[in-house]
Design a protein around this motif. Structure first.
Motif, PDB file in Angstrom:
ATOM      1  N   GLU A  62     -34.444 -46.977 -11.957  1.00 33.18           N
ATOM      2  CA  GLU A  62     -33.242 -46.349 -12.505  1.00 33.18           C
ATOM      3  C   GLU A  62     -32.208 -47.414 -12.908  1.00 33.18           C
ATOM      4  OE1 GLU A  62     -29.800 -43.254 -10.979  1.00 33.18           O
ATOM      5  OE2 GLU A  62     -31.800 -43.100 -10.076  1.00 33.18           O
ATOM      6  N   VAL A  63     -32.081 -48.439 -12.073  1.00 31.62           N
ATOM      7  CA  VAL A  63     -31.149 -49.530 -12.360  1.00 31.62           C
ATOM      8  C   VAL A  63     -31.579 -50.264 -13.626  1.00 31.62           C
ATOM      9  CG1 VAL A  63     -30.272 -51.761 -11.531  1.00 31.62           C
ATOM     10  CG2 VAL A  63     -30.427 -49.816  -9.953  1.00 31.62           C
ATOM     11  N   LEU A  64     -32.863 -50.611 -13.719  1.00 25.37           N
ATOM     12  CA  LEU A  64     -33.374 -51.307 -14.904  1.00 25.37           C
ATOM     13  C   LEU A  64     -33.177 -50.457 -16.155  1.00 25.37           C
ATOM     14  CD1 LEU A  64     -36.644 -52.874 -13.438  1.00 25.37           C
ATOM     15  CD2 LEU A  64     -34.510 -54.056 -14.016  1.00 25.37           C
ATOM     16  N   GLY A  65     -33.415 -49.146 -16.039  1.00 26.41           N
ATOM     17  CA  GLY A  65     -33.204 -48.235 -17.161  1.00 26.41           C
ATOM     18  C   GLY A  65     -31.752 -48.207 -17.601  1.00 26.41           C
ATOM     19  N   HIS A  66     -30.867 -48.239 -16.628  1.00 24.84           N
ATOM     20  CA  HIS A  66     -29.428 -48.231 -16.935  1.00 24.84           C
ATOM     21  C   HIS A  66     -29.058 -49.452 -17.777  1.00 24.84           C
ATOM     22  CE1 HIS A  66     -25.116 -47.532 -16.322  1.00 24.84           C
ATOM     23  NE2 HIS A  66     -25.032 -48.843 -16.169  1.00 24.84           N
ATOM     24  N   TYR A  67     -29.575 -50.613 -17.390  1.00 26.30           N
ATOM     25  CA  TYR A  67     -29.245 -51.834 -18.120  1.00 26.30           C
ATOM     26  C   TYR A  67     -29.878 -51.860 -19.507  1.00 26.30           C
ATOM     27  CZ  TYR A  67     -26.979 -53.656 -13.968  1.00 26.30           C
ATOM     28  OH  TYR A  67     -26.126 -53.830 -12.902  1.00 26.30           O
ATOM     29  N   GLU A  68     -31.023 -51.212 -19.658  1.00 23.14           N
ATOM     30  CA  GLU A  68     -31.646 -51.131 -20.986  1.00 23.14           C
ATOM     31  C   GLU A  68     -30.849 -50.217 -21.919  1.00 23.14           C
ATOM     32  OE1 GLU A  68     -35.725 -49.973 -20.397  1.00 23.14           O
ATOM     33  OE2 GLU A  68     -36.220 -51.858 -19.406  1.00 23.14           O
ATOM     34  N   GLU A  69     -30.222 -49.188 -21.361  1.00 23.94           N
ATOM     35  CA  GLU A  69     -29.473 -48.209 -22.153  1.00 23.94           C
ATOM     36  C   GLU A  69     -28.038 -48.653 -22.461  1.00 23.94           C
ATOM     37  OE1 GLU A  69     -29.544 -44.622 -19.875  1.00 23.94           O
ATOM     38  OE2 GLU A  69     -31.735 -44.492 -19.906  1.00 23.94           O
TER      39      GLU A  69
END
Length: 180
Positions: A62-69
Motif C-alpha cells: 500500500e505504501v509503495l502504491g501510494h508513492y507510485e500514485e
C-alpha cells in the motif's frame, strides 16, 4: 526552533514539516542524531501515507502504491551518532549530495542541541549558541529554512505555555533563531 518538554512530539512535528515540504515538491534533508534512519523513514511513510506507524511494515504494498500514485520531492535521511556531527559534517554531506544533483529546499535537524560544536568552551551554553549561529549561517548561505527542536527546561513542566525563558541550557539559542 521547536521547543517543548520531553515526549510532547517535537520530532513528530519536524517530520510533519518535512512532509509538507515534500508534498509541495521540495527536496528535504532530515538529519537525525537519536533515532535510526529506518525509524525516521517509518514516520515519514506514516505521515505521507496516512497509515499508523505500527502498520507501515505490514502495509508495504500500500505504501509503495501510494508513492507510485503521488509525486513528492526527494527526501534524504541521514543519521549521525549523538555528539558526532558538527556544522562542518553537515556542510560536507550537503556538498556531496550537490555533486549528485540533490539540492535541498529545507533541512531538518533532530536536534541541534546534541550536535558537536566546532569550538570548545568552558560553558555548554556558549557551545550551543555557536551551533545555532553556525546553523543560521548555513541557512542564510543556502537561502533555505533549517528547522530544529530544542528541549525545554524542567521549569517548563509546570507551565501551560513554554516561553523563551524555558529553552534548556542557553537563552542565546533563542536570540539567534528567527522563529521559536
Amino acid at each position: 526552533v521547536i521547543t517543548a518538554n520531553t515526549g510532547v512530539g517535537k520530532s513528530h512535528f519536524l517530520v510533519a514539516m518535512g512532509c509538507e515540504a515534500l508534498k509541495r515538491g521540495k527536496n528535504v534533508i532530515h538529519y537525525t542524531f537519536e533515532l535510526s534512519e529506518t525509524a525516521v523513514g517509518i514516520r515519514y511513510d506514516s505521515n505521507l501515507c496516512n497509515i499508523s506507524s505500527s502498520e507501515i511494515i505490514d502495509k508495504k504494498e500500500e505504501v509503495l502504491g501510494h508513492y507510485e500514485e503521488n509525486e513528492y520531492g526527494r527526501l534524504i535521511i541521514k543519521q549521525y551518532p549523538t555528539g558526532s556531527a558538527s556544522i562542518v559534517t553537515l556542510r560536507n554531506h550537503i556538498e556531496k549530495l550537490s555533486m549528485k544533483n540533490f539540492i535541498p529546499s529545507m533541512i531538518i535537524i533532530d536536534y541541534a542541541d546534541i550536535m558537536r560544536s566546532t569550538r570548545q568552551y568552558d560553558s555548554m551554553r556558549h557551545e550551543l549558541k555557536l551551533i545555532y549561529e553556525e546553523l543560521r549561517n548555513l541557512a542564510m548561505d543556502m537561502n533555505i529554512p533549517i528547522w530544529t527542536a530544542s528541549q525545554a527546561n524542567r521549569e517548563s513542566a509546570k507551565s501551560n505555555v513554554v516561553g523563551l525563558e524555558n529553552m534548556s541550557e542557553a537563552y542565546g539559542k533563542a536570540m539567534v533563531a528567527d522563529v521559536v
